[in-house]
Design a protein around this motif. Structure first.
Motif, mmCIF file in Angstrom:
data_model
loop_
_atom_site.group_PDB
_atom_site.id
_atom_site.type_symbol
_atom_site.label_atom_id
_atom_site.label_comp_id
_atom_site.label_asym_id
_atom_site.label_seq_id
_atom_site.Cartn_x
_atom_site.Cartn_y
_atom_site.Cartn_z
ATOM 1 N N GLU A 119 0.822 -1.208 0.000
ATOM 2 C CA GLU A 119 0.000 0.000 0.000
ATOM 3 C C GLU A 119 0.856 1.258 0.000
ATOM 4 N N PHE A 120 1.943 1.236 0.796
ATOM 5 C CA PHE A 120 2.826 2.402 0.829
ATOM 6 C C PHE A 120 3.508 2.610 -0.520
ATOM 7 N N PHE A 121 3.864 1.508 -1.201
ATOM 8 C CA PHE A 121 4.576 1.620 -2.469
ATOM 9 C C PHE A 121 3.639 1.767 -3.669
ATOM 10 N N LYS A 122 2.341 1.638 -3.446
ATOM 11 C CA LYS A 122 1.392 1.658 -4.559
ATOM 12 C C LYS A 122 1.538 2.885 -5.457
ATOM 13 N N PRO A 123 1.708 4.102 -4.902
ATOM 14 C CA PRO A 123 1.859 5.258 -5.796
ATOM 15 C C PRO A 123 3.162 5.239 -6.602
ATOM 16 N N ALA A 124 4.154 4.505 -6.126
ATOM 17 C CA ALA A 124 5.462 4.493 -6.793
ATOM 18 C C ALA A 124 5.607 3.321 -7.755
ATOM 19 N N ARG A 125 5.257 2.113 -7.301
ATOM 20 C CA ARG A 125 5.385 0.920 -8.137
ATOM 21 C C ARG A 125 4.733 -0.258 -7.440
ATOM 22 N N LYS A 126 4.563 -1.335 -8.205
ATOM 23 C CA LYS A 126 4.018 -2.553 -7.632
ATOM 24 C C LYS A 126 5.136 -3.307 -6.924
ATOM 25 N N LEU A 127 4.912 -3.621 -5.677
ATOM 26 C CA LEU A 127 5.938 -4.289 -4.878
ATOM 27 C C LEU A 127 5.820 -5.799 -5.041
ATOM 28 N N THR A 128 6.974 -6.449 -5.252
ATOM 29 C CA THR A 128 7.029 -7.903 -5.409
ATOM 30 C C THR A 128 8.000 -8.476 -4.380
ATOM 31 N N ALA A 129 8.034 -9.800 -4.303
ATOM 32 C CA ALA A 129 8.982 -10.456 -3.401
ATOM 33 C C ALA A 129 10.415 -10.105 -3.791
ATOM 34 N N HIS A 130 10.654 -10.038 -5.095
ATOM 35 C CA HIS A 130 11.992 -9.643 -5.553
ATOM 36 C C HIS A 130 12.282 -8.195 -5.156
ATOM 37 N N GLY A 131 11.246 -7.344 -5.211
ATOM 38 C CA GLY A 131 11.421 -5.951 -4.812
ATOM 39 C C GLY A 131 11.806 -5.822 -3.346
ATOM 40 N N LEU A 132 11.265 -6.703 -2.511
ATOM 41 C CA LEU A 132 11.638 -6.690 -1.093
ATOM 42 C C LEU A 132 13.131 -6.927 -0.926
ATOM 43 N N GLN A 133 13.679 -7.860 -1.718
ATOM 44 C CA GLN A 133 15.108 -8.147 -1.636
ATOM 45 C C GLN A 133 15.936 -6.999 -2.204
ATOM 46 N N THR A 134 15.464 -6.413 -3.300
ATOM 47 C CA THR A 134 16.186 -5.297 -3.900
ATOM 48 C C THR A 134 16.288 -4.121 -2.922
ATOM 49 N N LEU A 135 15.216 -3.884 -2.206
ATOM 50 C CA LEU A 135 15.199 -2.804 -1.219
ATOM 51 C C LEU A 135 15.885 -3.198 0.084
ATOM 52 N N LYS A 136 16.318 -4.463 0.166
ATOM 53 C CA LYS A 136 16.953 -5.033 1.363
ATOM 54 C C LYS A 136 16.003 -5.055 2.562
ATOM 55 N N LEU A 137 14.720 -5.186 2.261
ATOM 56 C CA LEU A 137 13.749 -5.440 3.319
ATOM 57 C C LEU A 137 13.810 -6.903 3.725
ATOM 58 N N THR A 138 14.267 -7.752 2.807
ATOM 59 C CA THR A 138 14.549 -9.156 3.099
ATOM 60 C C THR A 138 15.956 -9.461 2.586
ATOM 61 N N VAL A 187 2.754 7.793 18.895
ATOM 62 C CA VAL A 187 2.596 7.457 17.485
ATOM 63 C C VAL A 187 3.278 6.122 17.230
ATOM 64 N N ARG A 188 2.494 5.074 17.064
ATOM 65 C CA ARG A 188 3.026 3.726 16.877
ATOM 66 C C ARG A 188 2.692 3.168 15.489
ATOM 67 N N SER A 189 2.371 4.049 14.565
ATOM 68 C CA SER A 189 2.076 3.646 13.197
ATOM 69 C C SER A 189 3.351 3.143 12.525
ATOM 70 N N TYR A 190 3.186 2.528 11.326
ATOM 71 C CA TYR A 190 4.358 2.176 10.540
ATOM 72 C C TYR A 190 5.183 3.440 10.309
ATOM 73 N N LEU A 191 6.498 3.311 10.355
ATOM 74 C CA LEU A 191 7.373 4.478 10.302
ATOM 75 C C LEU A 191 7.111 5.403 9.106
ATOM 76 N N PRO A 192 6.817 4.893 7.892
ATOM 77 C CA PRO A 192 6.554 5.826 6.785
ATOM 78 C C PRO A 192 5.352 6.733 7.010
ATOM 79 N N ALA A 193 4.428 6.332 7.894
ATOM 80 C CA ALA A 193 3.250 7.155 8.170
ATOM 81 C C ALA A 193 3.372 7.923 9.480
ATOM 82 N N ALA A 194 4.361 7.570 10.291
ATOM 83 C CA ALA A 194 4.462 8.134 11.639
ATOM 84 C C ALA A 194 4.741 9.628 11.633
#
Length: 410
Positions: A119-138, A187-194
């Motif tokens: 949802e956070f990435f929706k305005p920028a691009r479609k997030l995939t499992a590979h995208g998680l690795q590229t961003l080093k989220l995984t 404020v305990r929201s996800y950091l991008p919204a905090a």
């Protein structure tokens, strides 16, 4: 140098002192440190100049105290013994890695709330499992995909269980100290919204009413929203989440706003450096994600943008300081000079002053000063942000929106 007089006394037997100093450094510090020691003439005497360059073997410690008790850092004008978290950060810095890039092997990829991240990435691009690795989220770890510290900090389903201080505490205090808390929020929201949630709380306490013609409420922020947003975004991205015991804190007083995050400046970086736009990102995953989401711009530009916003409003430049193991930004509400204006701004203000309190539309102002409506809108937005012009209307698309000189609201 003599105390009190600041007279350079010099060294009588400079060669013997040079040898003694070199031996003292060699015998007292582990791993071995090799500074540059130079004898310099000064008038009728001589002095020793010692220059220490960044070492590839850091952190260094006092041999007699050992690696856990003998490691000290400089904070302001004091020496402070480094705790275990700071020592580990020094080691990570020497390995050219950041805390938020480290894998969390005890978890699996389901530890990240993929729906929230998408949802956070929706305005920028479609997030995939590979995208998680590229961003080093995984990251790949021993044949399996696991979340990184950054992935959990940003979008972890149970992130506060692993990082209980990854939230923002916002408070409004009456007066100039912390004795009387008027209102507060966790404020305990996800950091991008905090950040926006924290700013929303502050705006509730930073507004004042102005009356222009018919009575209407006009929100005039005490501090430039640009500066407030930059201060909070920087605190989120640069916080040391390995520290425990305190969240990011935002405190609003009658005369100032303080934004404080755990973690000193990254090693080798000074307050003077950050004023010049020099930046070293502590959390690379957070920085990369915030930049892609459009929450921050180029790394290192936030401090200068914050400073410019305050000065454009006639306020003092933000004050930066390291306190204990925390970093604090303070914005002052005291106006030290009138906001600067150029000939175009002056033309707009003159047009509004000639309106007799009736205000002007964008089209009318543009025609009077000989600029395009688009350029005029940009100028008006800047003047509104600096508190020189007040905007009246239901929204940006309101055809009846008008602009008034702020002096008319007195």
């Amino acid at each position: 140098m003599e105390d009190g007089t600041r007279k350079v006394a010099g060294i009588r037997n400079v060669l013997a002192e040079e040898e003694r100093l070199a031996n003292l450094i060699a015998d007292s510090i582990t791993p071995k440190l090799v500074p540059s020691i130079e004898v310099l003439p000064w008038r009728k005497t001589q002095v020793l100049a010692v220059e220490v360059y960044p070492s590839s073997n850091r952190p260094h410690y006092l041999t007699r105290l050992g690696p856990e008790q003998g490691l000290f850092v400089r904070v302001g004008s004091t020496n402070r013994r480094a705790d275990s978290f700071l020592i580990e950060e020094m080691r990570r810095y020497n390995r050219i890695s950041s805390f938020d890039e480290q894998p969390m092997p005890q978890l699996n990829s389901e530890g990240i709330d993929f729906r929230a991240a998408s949802e956070f990435f929706k305005p920028a691009r479609k997030l995939t499992a590979h995208g998680l690795q590229t961003l080093k989220l995984t990251a790949a770890y021993q044949g399996k995909t696991v979340p990184t510290v950054g992935g959990i900090l940003l979008f972890g389903s149970d992130r506060l269980n692993y990082f209980p201080d990854a939230w923002i505490q916002v408070g409004r205090f009456a007066g100039r100290d912390r004795r009387r808390l008027v209102d507060s929020k966790e404020v305990r929201s996800y950091l991008p919204a905090a950040a926006e949630e924290a700013i929303g709380f502050l705006q509730k306490h930073m507004t004042r009413e102005a009356v222009i013609g018919p009575v209407k409420r006009v929100d005039q922020w005490t501090y430039p929203v640009v500066a407030v947003r930059e201060a909070i975004m920087n605190a989120i991205v640069h916080a040391d989440y390995a520290q425990q015991g305190a969240p990011i804190r935002v405190a609003l007083f009658d005369d100032r706003l303080e934004v404080e995050n755990p973690g000193l400046l990254p090693f080798g970086l000074t307050i003077e450096d950050i004023r010049k736009g020099v930046s070293k990102l502590r959390n690379r995953v957070l920085g990369r994600v915030f930049q892609e989401l459009g929450l921050i711009e180029h790394w290192g530009s936030g401090i200068q943008r914050m400073t410019a916003a305050c000065q454009d409003r006639g306020l003092a430049a933000p004050h930066f300081e390291e306190i204990g193991t925390h970093f604090r930004v303070t914005l002052s509400s005291k106006r030290i000079h009138e906001p600067p204006t150029d000939s175009r701004d002056q033309a707009i203000l003159s047009a509004l002053a000639a309106s007799g309190g009736q205000g002007r539309s964008t089209a009318r102002i543009a025609k009077e000063i000989g600029m395009s409506p688009r350029a005029t809108r940009t100028r008006l937005a800047s003047l509104v942000e600096r508190g020189l012009v007040v905007e009246i209307g239901s929204g940006p698309q309101d055809p009846h929106r008008r602009y008034h000189s702020a002096s008319d609201s007195a």
